[in-house]
Design an enzyme around this catalytic site. Structure first.
Site, short mmCIF file in Angstrom:
data_model
loop_
_atom_site.label_atom_id
_atom_site.label_comp_id
_atom_site.label_asym_id
_atom_site.label_seq_id
_atom_site.Cartn_x
_atom_site.Cartn_y
_atom_site.Cartn_z
N SER A 177 1.28 -1.05 0.22
CA SER A 177 0.06 -0.08 -0.37
C SER A 177 0.74 0.96 0.00
CB SER A 177 -1.18 -0.34 1.08
OG SER A 177 -2.14 0.98 1.37
N ASP A 383 -8.65 -5.38 -4.70
CA ASP A 383 -8.41 -4.16 -4.50
C ASP A 383 -9.29 -2.87 -5.16
OD1 ASP A 383 -7.91 -2.13 -2.72
OD2 ASP A 383 -5.45 -2.49 -3.36
N HIS A 441 -6.61 -5.89 -1.27
CA HIS A 441 -5.74 -4.32 -1.12
C HIS A 441 -4.29 -5.97 -0.26
CE1 HIS A 441 -4.17 -1.37 -0.26
NE2 HIS A 441 -4.09 -0.99 0.94
#
Ligand SMILES: *[C@@H]1O[C@H](CO)[C@@H](O)[C@H](O)[C@H]1NC(C)=O
Ligand SMILES: *[C@@H]1O[C@H](CO)[C@@H](O)[C@H](O)[C@H]1NC(C)=O
Ligand SMILES: *[C@@H]1O[C@H](CO)[C@@H](O)[C@H](O)[C@H]1NC(C)=O
Ligand SMILES: *[C@@H]1O[C@H](CO)[C@@H](O)[C@H](O)[C@H]1NC(C)=O
Ligand SMILES: *[C@@H]1O[C@H](CO)[C@@H](O)[C@H](O)[C@H]1NC(C)=O
Ligand SMILES: *[C@@H]1O[C@H](CO)[C@@H](O)[C@H](O)[C@H]1NC(C)=O
Length: 623
Positions: A177, A383, A441
């Site tokens: 991320s 995601d 994610h």
């Protein structure tokens, strides 16, 4: 002469060890709730605690970084992976206790073995950083990614002072991320430090490479991918009355990017107009008739739903147990933390200080890194916030090692995990990209063993296979006893030194027809969708953006008023020239084909925090 030596010696000692860190055994973690239920081989060797940094670029620095190191008992792995979660401001305890670490936390708030943990394959160190994140404390919040990177180099210098043997393991930086910003910045800082005569790190350190999962690397490209992703996955209705507004927002973002000198931006890394696209699109996924916990799409996994306005904030579901576990007195004591230490998954303060007025998006740094080390980017395909469309577009445009993107003839090859096709891999010129199927994610959260397969690919520890006439690569690799094989420090494969790219060879013999056809199918579908979209909007031009502009005031006095007011002012700003409106749709199309761009913001939970606040202003009235 002797006098000089006597003067110099203490100086040398001081510079080698500016701070009293104690010794390794002071950091041993001896017990945790539930640990005794694990088998002997499942119990890792653990060290944890706070390291004071005394950053040279901060006056009277009080920053302390928390680390938690895991290794397999009585096993000497060749590799060490440092793992960072994102935010900014989100704790790497997410990685340790929900994703790739050796434990997950059960509802009794005890550790349970995490089948598939990366600790089987490498030593792993989870670090809370920058200061203010997780258990790491500071009163000096950092404001630039360059500082974050320098801070991490100092942390590493302290760490290697405490764990000198780890200097000789192959060093890999991994993250997820927003760590898509951290990791490249830190790698660059490490390289610079190693090249410098006055560096802090031991020169023996061998920088092997990096893995970045669902990374927030090119905010430009990535924020422009949202609308396309929502449309492709049919998460919003392209006939919805909100569509013109969304397209308008998309155009505004594209405009900002095209004329990046335009609107003053607080940060080099983010445009709030681009940021808004995701917030708005999520809001339009809301179904007020659905059960409370099913009201809007989860931005980290579009196959899931969540309460509104969380839209993913309440995910992953184990967070309450992890939080309670990390607040237990016995756990704090075991981790060598003060009993007053408090942990929360994400700190909004870290993100609000990290303004990045100077730092550029990390995508600008990648090409330099790729000249020297291999990097694997992987993306869970469920995601939204860092979706695979955005990552793949970014790679398409990336110029590195003498070419742009992956060149013609370099094809995706399927990746099998225990004979199941779990993703596809493409690799060239030190860059490997893996699209991981059916993953969110947080890829290691969804399926830890499969995520360890990514590490195997990175380590060259995979086999070439053919299933149903489709050739690909397979992990894990089993030995004759059907045990999974890992790379030890005495593995013969290491004698040749690291390979520049783990899958180049396989990529060469790849190119299965089936996958080509599949890709073509997707492209055709997408084109049809776009043509349809274009026709729809050009036919209904009178109802589209221009018309709405004049209707809005009377039409929407209900709960979305504030949002639409924003939109309206955008419209007024952008559309002084009425003729321009006819071209909005075609511009949108070209922008969905992705043009130039500039930044947006954080992800993981940092964007979360923002999103939460922003959405709350609309959502609280519902409570
Ligand atoms: C911290 O660093 C400064 C110089 O940057 C040094 O003067 C000071 O002694 C250091 N503090 C400790 C506790 O080592
Ligand atoms: C942005 O620039 C590209 C060319 O670089 C152009 O095709 C596109 O229409 C522009 N978009 C907007 C919204 O101005
Ligand atoms: C890839 O990285 C290696 C170091 O691992 C480097 O020697 C090589 O030049 C790089 N390859 C390319 C094509 O730049
Ligand atoms: C996983 O993804 C693949 C490809 O997207 C799909 O064909 C398959 O059905 C999915 N499997 C599961 C269990 O969802
Ligand atoms: C694989 O290819 C061979 C030869 O081309 C063919 O005879 C066979 O039926 C194929 N198998 C499958 C599962 O498609
Ligand atoms: C395979 O695993 C079994 C059980 O864990 C163990 O007894 C055996 O020694 C292993 N074999 C090899 C070659 O490591």
């Amino acid at each position: 002469m002797l006098k000089l030596l006597c003067l110099l010696l203490p100086l040398v000692a001081v510079s080698a060890s500016p701070i009293d860190l104690g010794s390794q055994k002071d950091y041993l973690v001896l017990d945790l709730p539930g640990l005794s239920h694990l088998s002997e081989t499942q119990r890792p060797t653990m060290h944890a605690g706070l390291l004071p940094l005394n950053l040279s670029f901060v006056a009277d620095d009080d920053t302390e970084y928390f680390f938690w190191r895991f290794s397999k008992q009585d096993v000497d792995r060749a590799d060490i992976v440092f793992w960072l979660n994102g935010g900014p401001g989100c704790s790497s305890m997410d990685g340790a206790l929900m994703e790739l670490g050796p434990f997950v936390i059960n509802p009794k708030q005890e550790v349970e073995y995490n089948e598939g943990t990366w600790v089987e394959a490498a030593d792993v160190v989870f670090v809370d950083q920058p200061g203010g994140t997780g258990f790491s404390s500071t009163t000096n919040y950092l404001t630039e990614l360059t500082e974050v990177a320098d801070g991490f180099v100092t942390f590493l210098a302290r760490y290697f002072h405490l764990f000198p043997a780890d200097v000789y393991k192959k060093f890999t930086l991994g993250g997820e991320s927003y760590a898509g910003q951290y990791v490249p910045y830190i790698l660059k800082a490490i390289m610079d430090d190693l090249k410098s005569d006055s560096g802090q790190l031991p020169k023996e350190l061998y920088l092997k490479g990096a893995l970045i999962g669902n990374g927030w690397i090119d905010p430009n490209e990535q924020s422009l991918s949202y609308l396309e992703f929502f449309i492709k996955k049919e998460l919003i209705d392209i006939h919805g009355s909100y569509m013109p507004g969304l397209l308008q927002q998309q155009e505004k973002c594209q405009n900002l990017i095209n004329h990046s000198s335009g609107e003053a931006s607080e940060s080099q890394i983010s445009y709030s107009a681009c940021e808004k696209i995701l917030n708005d699109a999520l809001r339009f996924t809301r179904d007020k008739k659905a059960p409370l916990d099913q009201q809007c799409i989860n931005m980290y996994d579009y196959t899931l739903r969540d309460t509104y306005p969380s839209c993913g904030m309440s995910w992953p579901p184990y967070l309450p147990d992890v939080t309670a576990f990390l607040q237990k007195k016995s756990v704090l004591e075991a981790l060598h933390l003060d009993s007053s230490a408090s942990w929360s998954e994400c700190s909004a303060r870290v993100g609000s200080h990290l303004k990045n007025k100077i730092s550029v998006p990390s995508v600008d740094i990648l090409p330099d890194l790729l000249q020297e080390i291999p990097i694997i980017l992987f993306n869970g395909d469920h995601d939204i916030i860092c979706n695979c469309i955005g990552t793949e577009r970014m790679i398409d445009k990336l110029e590195f090692n003498g070419d742009q993107g992956f060149t013609e003839g370099t094809e995706y090859i399927p990746w099998f995990y225990n004979e199941v096709n779990v993703g596809k891999v493409i690799s060239e010129r030190n860059l490997t990209y893996v699209r991981v199927y059916n993953s969110s994610h947080m890829v290691p959260f969804d399926n830890t063993p499969v995520s360890r397969g990514l590490l195997d690919i990175y380590f060259d520890n995979f086999e070439d296979v053919e299933y149903n006439n489709v050739s690909g690569i397979a992990t894990p690799v089993y030995d004759v006893d059907k045990n999974i094989t890992y790379i030890d420090s005495n593995d013969p494969r290491l004698q040749n030194g690291p390979k520049s790219s783990s899958t180049d060879d396989s990529a060469a013999h790849g190119n299965p027809f089936f996958y080509y056809v599949f890709e073509l199918f997707v492209i055709v579908l997408l084109l049809c969708g776009l043509v349809y979209l274009y026709q729809y909007y050009s036919n209904s031009a009178p109802h589209s953006i221009l018309a709405d502009k004049h209707k809005k005031k009377s039409k929407n006095k209900s709960k979305n008023v504030r949002f639409l007011d924003d939109l309206e002012s955008n419209l007024d700003l952008d559309n002084t020239d009425d003729k321009k409106d006819n071209s909005v749709m075609s511009k949108l199309l070209s922008s969905m084909g992705y043009q130039a761009q500039e930044p947006y913001k954080p992800l993981d939970k940092g964007a979360n925090a923002d999103l939460d606040i922003e959405m709350d202003s609309h959502g609280t009235s519902e409570k």
